[in-house]
Design an enzyme around this catalytic site. Structure first.
Site, PDB file in Angstrom:
ATOM      1  N   GLY A 142       0.822  -1.210   0.000  1.00 16.38           N
ATOM      2  CA  GLY A 142       0.000   0.000   0.000  1.00 16.38           C
ATOM      3  C   GLY A 142       0.849   1.250   0.000  1.00 16.38           C
ATOM      4  O   GLY A 142       1.994   1.252  -0.482  1.00 16.38           O
TER       5      GLY A 142
ATOM      6  N   CYS B 167       2.016   0.235  -8.950  1.00 16.94           N
ATOM      7  CA  CYS B 167       3.073   0.781  -8.089  1.00 16.94           C
ATOM      8  C   CYS B 167       4.340   1.028  -8.895  1.00 16.94           C
ATOM      9  O   CYS B 167       5.038   1.998  -8.687  1.00 16.94           O
ATOM     10  CB  CYS B 167       3.356  -0.175  -6.939  1.00 16.94           C
TER      11      CYS B 167
ATOM     12  N   GLU C 132       3.589  10.354  -6.307  1.00 19.75           N
ATOM     13  CA  GLU C 132       2.919   9.246  -7.000  1.00 19.75           C
ATOM     14  C   GLU C 132       1.466   9.644  -7.269  1.00 19.75           C
ATOM     15  O   GLU C 132       0.710   9.920  -6.335  1.00 19.75           O
ATOM     16  CB  GLU C 132       2.961   7.990  -6.129  1.00 19.75           C
TER      17      GLU C 132
ATOM     18  N   GLU D 189       5.583  -3.334   0.827  1.00 19.23           N
ATOM     19  CA  GLU D 189       5.668  -3.074  -0.622  1.00 19.23           C
ATOM     20  C   GLU D 189       4.905  -1.771  -0.865  1.00 19.23           C
ATOM     21  O   GLU D 189       3.677  -1.748  -0.805  1.00 19.23           O
ATOM     22  CB  GLU D 189       5.039  -4.229  -1.405  1.00 19.23           C
TER      23      GLU D 189
HETATM   24  P1  NAD Z   1      -3.424   2.272   1.204  1.00 20.54           P
HETATM   25  O1  NAD Z   1      -2.147   2.406   1.957  1.00 20.54           O
HETATM   26  O2  NAD Z   1      -4.457   3.280   1.384  1.00 20.54           O
HETATM   27  O3  NAD Z   1      -4.113   0.865   1.551  1.00 20.54           O
HETATM   28  C1  NAD Z   1      -3.433  -0.368   1.393  1.00 20.54           C
HETATM   29  C2  NAD Z   1      -4.011  -1.360   2.381  1.00 20.54           C
HETATM   30  O4  NAD Z   1      -3.668  -0.942   3.695  1.00 20.54           O
HETATM   31  C3  NAD Z   1      -5.539  -1.452   2.359  1.00 20.54           C
HETATM   32  O5  NAD Z   1      -5.925  -2.775   2.607  1.00 20.54           O
HETATM   33  C4  NAD Z   1      -5.933  -0.541   3.509  1.00 20.54           C
HETATM   34  O6  NAD Z   1      -7.191  -0.844   4.039  1.00 20.54           O
HETATM   35  C5  NAD Z   1      -4.819  -0.825   4.497  1.00 20.54           C
HETATM   36  N1  NAD Z   1      -4.543   0.237   5.459  1.00 20.54           N
HETATM   37  C6  NAD Z   1      -4.771   1.560   5.342  1.00 20.54           C
HETATM   38  N2  NAD Z   1      -4.373   2.203   6.455  1.00 20.54           N
HETATM   39  C7  NAD Z   1      -3.856   1.256   7.282  1.00 20.54           C
HETATM   40  C8  NAD Z   1      -3.287   1.302   8.588  1.00 20.54           C
HETATM   41  N3  NAD Z   1      -3.151   2.437   9.250  1.00 20.54           N
HETATM   42  N4  NAD Z   1      -2.865   0.147   9.151  1.00 20.54           N
HETATM   43  C9  NAD Z   1      -2.973  -1.022   8.475  1.00 20.54           C
HETATM   44  N5  NAD Z   1      -3.531  -1.126   7.252  1.00 20.54           N
HETATM   45  C10 NAD Z   1      -3.959   0.004   6.655  1.00 20.54           C
HETATM   46  O7  NAD Z   1      -3.001   2.104  -0.315  1.00 20.54           O
HETATM   47  P2  NAD Z   1      -3.947   1.891  -1.569  1.00 20.54           P
HETATM   48  O8  NAD Z   1      -4.529   3.196  -1.952  1.00 20.54           O
HETATM   49  O9  NAD Z   1      -4.852   0.743  -1.348  1.00 20.54           O
HETATM   50  O10 NAD Z   1      -2.893   1.397  -2.649  1.00 20.54           O
HETATM   51  C11 NAD Z   1      -2.139   2.268  -3.393  1.00 20.54           C
HETATM   52  C12 NAD Z   1      -0.698   2.269  -2.936  1.00 20.54           C
HETATM   53  O11 NAD Z   1      -0.198   0.929  -2.914  1.00 20.54           O
HETATM   54  C13 NAD Z   1       0.177   3.013  -3.898  1.00 20.54           C
HETATM   55  O12 NAD Z   1       1.098   3.802  -3.197  1.00 20.54           O
HETATM   56  C14 NAD Z   1       0.881   1.898  -4.655  1.00 20.54           C
HETATM   57  O13 NAD Z   1       2.092   2.268  -5.247  1.00 20.54           O
HETATM   58  C15 NAD Z   1       1.056   0.887  -3.580  1.00 20.54           C
HETATM   59  N6  NAD Z   1       1.297  -0.437  -4.141  1.00 20.54           N
HETATM   60  C16 NAD Z   1       2.537  -0.991  -4.021  1.00 20.54           C
HETATM   61  C17 NAD Z   1       2.815  -2.220  -4.588  1.00 20.54           C
HETATM   62  C18 NAD Z   1       4.187  -2.842  -4.496  1.00 20.54           C
HETATM   63  O14 NAD Z   1       4.314  -4.028  -4.796  1.00 20.54           O
HETATM   64  N7  NAD Z   1       5.223  -2.109  -4.113  1.00 20.54           N
HETATM   65  C19 NAD Z   1       1.820  -2.916  -5.284  1.00 20.54           C
HETATM   66  C20 NAD Z   1       0.551  -2.320  -5.386  1.00 20.54           C
HETATM   67  C21 NAD Z   1       0.306  -1.087  -4.803  1.00 20.54           C
END
Ligand code: NAD
Length: 494
Positions: free
Chosen positions: A229, A285, A386, A251
């Site tokens: 995330g 990502c 991003e 990640e």
């Molecule tokens: P996000 O951080 O908002 O959410 C990701 C996950 O984390 C979700 O399941 C969310 O419910 C959970 N989450 C949110 N706050 C949390 C907390 N405080 N504690 C624990 N869990 C929490 O991200 P998003 O909008 O879902 O995804 C987009 C981001 O993910 C982008 O920055 C993207 O680049 C990244 N991403 C990285 C990869 C990689 O392999 N490096 C792959 C896909 C996406």
């Protein structure tokens, strides 16, 4: 009222103990898609307790690797047998085209098979310590309970990159999918139930990051947390994980450069640049969201890049011929449109796109035109941050050194690409770019066999490849004295 979709805890499909649920919206149509249960902290704790019992008391940790591999291969067979259904669900929930969803399913089944193979081939080291009476070796052992938190852009793949190695290594699992996209993950758990994963080994908890995710990150009974995330949520997971010093794999995001030299295979580079940015609506990502082009070919390259980008067909991912779907939510669409406004204000040249797409049926969904900005400078926000949508920034460079400097000029370090027919130059440049995932003369493919993860603020740890298996296991040293002999350090025993 539609039937509420349940989660899977301790071998049973259950609703939240609070009775709460929420509505998912189809991003292509703006219409309600499904009603889904919304877990509490207590539900999460129950899932963690089930996973702990399955690991320590029910003996999952002692299940023969071959048996684990059989279950994983049967799971992969199920995915392939239900590919159409699974891909359709993914497209309706996430928005991506059916072709891309179908690819995700097959690739994730391959991921399972890859780790099912590794499962029966654990490796370790032997080492010689100075005392020749002692023989040393290392073995790998599972952590125990692994908490998994995934993002919405590749719901099936991101779940599999964690599930497959964690199960292969012998862990039990509690997985929280992104709140926006739980549907395909529900389907994956139905398959795992069907093929016979024992009760409590795999648990699915659906709910918010601030409740379910937070509980997984901080619980004393979770031994490792694997997160995909944003940096902000990743930082929170890291802080909470400190509670019991659990292992973390993070990640996170990226702002990845693709460097195009004037001696690149021209058509491959133009094609690669469009694919790097616009695959999966740019919600990737590792998207190549900054294309750095050598000044000698800049004008021609930009013209062809725009020409090819204009061929992208926006639409409902279920429709034939569509190769770009809507963005995930209305809020996210506005965030991306906000970045486009910022780019214009910052003085970048808008070369194509730049608006919400509203033609015909598109007006009902969250569609943004594929957008390209030229003449971008290093400190613009659109170059540094991003955007996570179909917005590409172009920069011009003169020398190899300048290309490297521009490539490294962000806080991210996830991925990078170089296009040139001069292999020596490609290797020089790729080794100087601070990124964990790199490609030369191609951009974007994810290989289950290769470690996935970032440098700098793009993350910690690696998924996939043999590194991915290591990520989900601990290393133990075992030292064996070949001949028993007292040390007599404190005297002798009568
Ligand atoms: P996000 O951080 O908002 O959410 C990701 C996950 O984390 C979700 O399941 C969310 O419910 C959970 N989450 C949110 N706050 C949390 C907390 N405080 N504690 C624990 N869990 C929490 O991200 P998003 O909008 O879902 O995804 C987009 C981001 O993910 C982008 O920055 C993207 O680049 C990244 N991403 C990285 C990869 C990689 O392999 N490096 C792959 C896909 C996406």
């Amino acid at each position: 009222m539609a039937e509420v979709k349940k989660m899977f805890i301790d071998g049973e499909w259950v609703l939240s103990s609070s009775g709460d649920s929420y509505t998912l919206i189809n991003p292509a149509t703006g219409e309600p898609l499904a009603e889904v249960t919304k877990a509490t902290r207590e539900d999460t704790q129950r899932a963690i307790a089930a996973a702990k019992r399955a690991f320590y008391e029910d003996g999952w940790c002692d299940v023969e690797p071959l048996k684990r591999a059989e279950l994983m291969n049967a799971f992969a067979d199920e995915m392939e047998a239900q590919v159409e259904d699974l891909a359709r669900i993914e497209t309706m929930n996430n928005g991506k085209s059916l072709t891309e969803s179908t690819y995700d399913v097959y690739d994730s089944a391959n991921c399972l098979r890859y780790f099912a193979g590794l499962c029966t081939k654990p490796t370790g080291q032997t080492y010689q310590v100075p005392d020749t009476n002692v023989f040393g070796m290392t073995v790998r052992e599972p952590f125990g309970v692994v908490g998994m938190i995934t993002a919405w852009n590749f719901p099936i793949s991101l779940a599999m990159w964690k599930l497959a190695p964690a199960l292969a290594a012998g862990n039990t699992v509690v997985l929280k999918p992104a709140s926006y996209t739980p549907l395909s993950t529900i389907k994956l758990f139905e398959m795992m139930e069907k093929v016979g994963f024992p009760k409590g080994v795999v648990n699915l908890v659906i709910g918010s990051g601030s409740v379910v995710g937070d509980e997984l990150a901080k619980s004393d009974d979770v031994d490792k947390v694997a997160f995909t995330g944003s940096i902000e949520a990743g930082q929170s997971v890291m802080r909470q994980a400190a509670t019991n010093m659990k292992g973390i794999c993070l990640e996170l995001g990226g702002k990845s450069p693709v460097v195009v030299f004037d001696d690149a295979d021209y058509k491959t580079a133009v094609d690669g640049a469009v694919f790097a940015m616009f695959y999966n609506q740019g919600e990737v990502c590792s998207a190549g969201s900054r294309i750095l082009i050598q000044d000698t070919i800049y004008d021609k390259f930009v013209k062809d890049l725009v020409k090819l980008t204009k061929k992208i067909k926006l639409g409902n991912g279920l429709d034939e011929g569509v190769n770009m779907g809507p963005l995930i939510t209305e809020d996210h669409m506005h965030k991306v449109l906000g970045y486009i406004e910022t780019g214009i204000k910052e003085g970048a040249t808008l070369l194509c796109g730049g608006h919400r797409a509203t033609e015909g049926a598109l007006a009902k969904g969250w569609f943004v035109e594929p957008t390209i900005f030229g003449d971008c400078t290093p400190d613009m926000r659109i170059v540094q941050e991003e955007i996570f949508g179909p917005v590409l920034c172009l920069q011009k460079f003169h020398t190899e050194a300048e290309a490297v400097e521009l490539a490294n000029h962000t806080t991210y370090g996830l991925a990078a690409g170089v296009y040139t027919e001069n292999l020596g130059k490609a290797m020089r440049v790729i080794r100087k770019i601070r990124a964990g995932i790199t490609w030369i003369n191609e951009y974007g493919p994810v290989y289950n066999e290769a470690p996935w993860g970032g440098y700098k603020q793009s993350g910690i740890g690696r998924e996939l490849g043999t590194y991915g298996l290591d990520e989900f296991s601990e290393v133990k040293q075992i030292n064996v004295a070949k001949t028993s002999a007292p040390t007599e350090w404190f005297g002798t025993v009568d």
